[in-house]
Design an enzyme around this catalytic site. Structure first.
Site, PDB file in Angstrom:
ATOM      1  N   VAL A  65       0.742  -1.277  -0.074  1.00  0.00           N
ATOM      2  CA  VAL A  65       0.112   0.015  -0.043  1.00  0.00           C
ATOM      3  C   VAL A  65       0.736   1.221  -0.056  1.00  0.00           C
ATOM      4  CG1 VAL A  65      -1.782  -0.939   0.946  1.00  0.00           C
ATOM      5  CG2 VAL A  65      -0.528  -0.037   2.488  1.00  0.00           C
ATOM      6  N   ASN A  91      -5.978  -0.576   7.556  1.00  0.00           N
ATOM      7  CA  ASN A  91      -5.279  -1.351   8.844  1.00  0.00           C
ATOM      8  C   ASN A  91      -3.990  -1.436   8.951  1.00  0.00           C
ATOM      9  OD1 ASN A  91      -5.459  -3.479  11.013  1.00  0.00           O
ATOM     10  ND2 ASN A  91      -4.536  -4.730   9.161  1.00  0.00           N
ATOM     11  N   SER A 143      -4.504   3.359  17.443  1.00  0.00           N
ATOM     12  CA  SER A 143      -4.194   2.642  18.660  1.00  0.00           C
ATOM     13  C   SER A 143      -4.396   3.338  19.992  1.00  0.00           C
ATOM     14  CB  SER A 143      -2.487   2.471  18.630  1.00  0.00           C
ATOM     15  OG  SER A 143      -1.925   1.853  19.934  1.00  0.00           O
ATOM     16  N   TYR A 157       5.521   5.858  16.386  1.00  0.00           N
ATOM     17  CA  TYR A 157       4.230   5.361  16.628  1.00  0.00           C
ATOM     18  C   TYR A 157       3.102   6.269  17.167  1.00  0.00           C
ATOM     19  CZ  TYR A 157       1.188   1.288  17.199  1.00  0.00           C
ATOM     20  OH  TYR A 157      -0.046   0.340  17.013  1.00  0.00           O
ATOM     21  N   LYS A 161       0.071   7.309  14.959  1.00  0.00           N
ATOM     22  CA  LYS A 161      -1.395   6.927  15.261  1.00  0.00           C
ATOM     23  C   LYS A 161      -2.178   8.074  15.829  1.00  0.00           C
ATOM     24  CE  LYS A 161      -0.954   2.531  14.486  1.00  0.00           C
ATOM     25  NZ  LYS A 161      -1.707   1.999  13.439  1.00  0.00           N
ATOM     26  N   ILE A 190      -3.342  -6.624  21.640  1.00  0.00           N
ATOM     27  CA  ILE A 190      -3.891  -7.616  21.205  1.00  0.00           C
ATOM     28  C   ILE A 190      -2.724  -8.928  20.819  1.00  0.00           C
ATOM     29  CG2 ILE A 190      -5.562  -8.550  19.473  1.00  0.00           C
ATOM     30  CD1 ILE A 190      -6.442  -5.982  21.310  1.00  0.00           C
TER      31      ILE A 190
HETATM   32  N1  LIG Z   1      -1.360  -6.107  17.637  1.00  0.00           N
HETATM   33  C1  LIG Z   1      -1.686  -5.022  18.301  1.00  0.00           C
HETATM   34  O1  LIG Z   1      -1.797  -5.345  19.941  1.00  0.00           O
HETATM   35  C2  LIG Z   1      -2.304  -3.701  18.081  1.00  0.00           C
HETATM   36  C3  LIG Z   1      -2.443  -2.878  19.004  1.00  0.00           C
HETATM   37  C4  LIG Z   1      -2.979  -1.503  18.516  1.00  0.00           C
HETATM   38  C5  LIG Z   1      -2.970  -0.892  17.330  1.00  0.00           C
HETATM   39  N2  LIG Z   1      -2.675  -2.249  16.196  1.00  0.00           N
HETATM   40  C6  LIG Z   1      -2.585  -1.516  15.128  1.00  0.00           C
HETATM   41  O2  LIG Z   1      -3.448  -2.613  14.278  1.00  0.00           O
HETATM   42  C7  LIG Z   1      -2.808  -2.685  12.792  1.00  0.00           C
HETATM   43  C8  LIG Z   1      -2.534  -4.160  12.597  1.00  0.00           C
HETATM   44  O3  LIG Z   1      -1.960  -4.785  13.825  1.00  0.00           O
HETATM   45  P1  LIG Z   1      -1.027  -6.492  13.664  1.00  0.00           P
HETATM   46  O4  LIG Z   1      -0.497  -6.408  15.077  1.00  0.00           O
HETATM   47  O5  LIG Z   1      -2.267  -7.108  12.954  1.00  0.00           O
HETATM   48  O6  LIG Z   1      -0.275  -6.027  12.446  1.00  0.00           O
HETATM   49  P2  LIG Z   1       0.906  -7.298  11.697  1.00  0.00           P
HETATM   50  O7  LIG Z   1       0.785  -8.546  12.460  1.00  0.00           O
HETATM   51  O8  LIG Z   1       1.864  -6.545  11.466  1.00  0.00           O
HETATM   52  O9  LIG Z   1       0.097  -7.506  10.418  1.00  0.00           O
HETATM   53  C9  LIG Z   1      -0.050  -6.524   9.458  1.00  0.00           C
HETATM   54  C10 LIG Z   1      -0.584  -6.768   8.203  1.00  0.00           C
HETATM   55  O10 LIG Z   1      -0.293  -5.788   7.140  1.00  0.00           O
HETATM   56  C11 LIG Z   1       0.412  -6.205   6.129  1.00  0.00           C
HETATM   57  N3  LIG Z   1       1.211  -5.118   5.818  1.00  0.00           N
HETATM   58  C12 LIG Z   1       2.381  -4.940   6.109  1.00  0.00           C
HETATM   59  N4  LIG Z   1       2.690  -3.921   5.527  1.00  0.00           N
HETATM   60  C13 LIG Z   1       2.148  -3.539   4.290  1.00  0.00           C
HETATM   61  C14 LIG Z   1       2.271  -2.892   3.070  1.00  0.00           C
HETATM   62  N5  LIG Z   1       3.258  -2.011   2.817  1.00  0.00           N
HETATM   63  N6  LIG Z   1       1.283  -3.084   2.107  1.00  0.00           N
HETATM   64  C15 LIG Z   1       0.180  -3.936   2.379  1.00  0.00           C
HETATM   65  N7  LIG Z   1       0.096  -4.527   3.423  1.00  0.00           N
HETATM   66  C16 LIG Z   1       1.099  -4.747   4.540  1.00  0.00           C
HETATM   67  C17 LIG Z   1       1.166  -7.540   6.537  1.00  0.00           C
HETATM   68  O11 LIG Z   1       1.383  -8.367   5.506  1.00  0.00           O
HETATM   69  P3  LIG Z   1       2.887  -8.369   4.633  1.00  0.00           P
HETATM   70  O12 LIG Z   1       3.788  -8.346   5.690  1.00  0.00           O
HETATM   71  O13 LIG Z   1       2.717  -9.692   3.881  1.00  0.00           O
HETATM   72  O14 LIG Z   1       2.617  -7.210   3.802  1.00  0.00           O
HETATM   73  C18 LIG Z   1      -0.201  -8.267   7.509  1.00  0.00           C
HETATM   74  O15 LIG Z   1      -0.998  -8.575   6.647  1.00  0.00           O
HETATM   75  C19 LIG Z   1      -1.740  -1.853  12.792  1.00  0.00           C
HETATM   76  O16 LIG Z   1      -2.114  -0.526  12.239  1.00  0.00           O
HETATM   77  C20 LIG Z   1      -1.398  -1.846  14.203  1.00  0.00           C
HETATM   78  O17 LIG Z   1      -0.566  -0.493  14.486  1.00  0.00           O
HETATM   79  C21 LIG Z   1      -2.235  -3.356  16.532  1.00  0.00           C
END
Ligand SMILES: NC(=O)c1ccc[n+]([C@@H]2O[C@H](COP(=O)([O-])OP(=O)(O)OC[C@H]3O[C@@H](n4cnc5c(N)ncnc54)[C@H](OP(=O)(O)O)[C@@H]3O)[C@@H](O)[C@H]2O)c1
Length: 258
Positions: A65, A91, A143, A157, A161, A190
């Site tokens: 993206v 996302n 977040s 971050y 955010k 999460i």
């Molecule tokens: N996990 C938590 O506790 C938490 C808490 C608060 C907020 N958040 C927010 O929630 C969102 C998702 O978090 P998550 O923990 O599920 O993240 P994650 O495990 O890092 O997964 C990120 C997803 O985005 C894809 N992605 C990363 N860079 C990309 C790019 N340049 N183009 C297209 N796709 C891309 C990844 O697949 P590829 O690597 O294959 O591209 C994967 O599908 C994020 O914005 C994060 O900041 C997460």
């Protein structure tokens, strides 16, 4: 409650794992036609397969993206397959930790491009068609650390955010007269298999137990499906009167009074 999402076209960025996958799965379970994107195509295909196996309609498109050609290809493919996007869930997001003087311009540009600019650009791309049809929903995944301090070394971050929360509010007010709703969510910590909290739990179980005791009143990490289900509601017509909001989904983790 029927969320009324049947046949709505949803695009979830970063839908191959974690929160994005759970959002896509919840939307598909509610009858939406869901496009997901990510860079790693094998993982994306496996993620789509799990949604299809549960009876959902899903369209995986390998795309980065942050790349304009990929974004254009993604939107064209989704339009050809499903029609114009009704629901955009921005996302994708990441982090580079470091005390401010140790961070580089490259660190900042790379996370600003990922966490903020890709969201701005995709929103700008889908808004004209939403305007024409006088309907549409955009959701930004921020977040709790876009709302309050999460500790030293988090400046990139925090900045990106909190910018997303501001962006969602500004767009909500700008687009309300066009019948387009815009919100953000602020997840707490999460845990899901392979995610950053999962890795830390494997590496430092005692430290993570202390972290939960000190920070999460509900006494556990959140589950990805608990975010996915909230997103399905927020983008549905059942949430028709919610726009410009940032909703914490965090088991009480955030401490801010407002
Ligand atoms: N996990 C938590 O506790 C938490 C808490 C608060 C907020 N958040 C927010 O929630 C969102 C998702 O978090 P998550 O923990 O599920 O993240 P994650 O495990 O890092 O997964 C990120 C997803 O985005 C894809 N992605 C990363 N860079 C990309 C790019 N340049 N183009 C297209 N796709 C891309 C990844 O697949 P590829 O690597 O294959 O591209 C994967 O599908 C994020 O914005 C994060 O900041 C997460």
């Amino acid at each position: 409650m029927d969320l009324g999402l049947t046949d709505k076209v949803a695009l979830v960025t970063g839908g191959s794992r974690g929160l994005g996958w759970a959002m896509a799965a919840s939307l598909a379970a509610e009858g939406a036609r869901v496009a997901i994107c990510a860079r790693n195509q094998d993982r994306l295909a496996q993620a789509a397969e799990k949604i299809s196996a549960a009876g959902g309609e899903v369209f995986p498109v390998g795309a980065d993206v942050t790349d304009v050609a990929d974004r254009n290809r993604l939107l064209t493919a989704v339009k050809e397959r499903f029609g114009p996007v009704d629901v955009l869930v921005n996302n994708v997001g990441g982090n580079r930790r470091g005390m401010i003087c140790e961070t580089t311009d490259e660190d900042w540009h790379s996370i600003i491009d990922l966490n903020l600019m890709s969201h701005v650009q995709l929103a700008r791309d889908v808004i004209p068609s939403m305007r024409e049809r006088r309907r549409g929903v955009i959701l930004f995944v921020a977040s709790i650390f876009g709302r309050e301090f999460g500790g030293p070394g988090m400046s990139i971050y925090h900045t990106t955010k909190s910018a997303l929360i501001g962006l969602a509010k500004a767009l909500a007010l700008e687009l309300a007269p066009d019948g387009i709703r815009v919100n953000s969510i602020a997840p707490g910590s999460i845990r899901f298999p392979g995610g950053s909290w999962d890795r830390r739990c494997e590496e430092e179980p005692e430290k993570m137990a202390e972290f939960i005791a000190a920070n999460i009143p509900m006494g556990r990490f959140g589950h990805a499906h608990e975010i996915g289900d909230v997103v399905a509601f927020l983008v549905s017509d059942r949430a028709a009167w919610i726009t410009g909001a940032c909703l914490n989904v965090d088991g009480g983790q955030s401490r801010s009074l407002i």
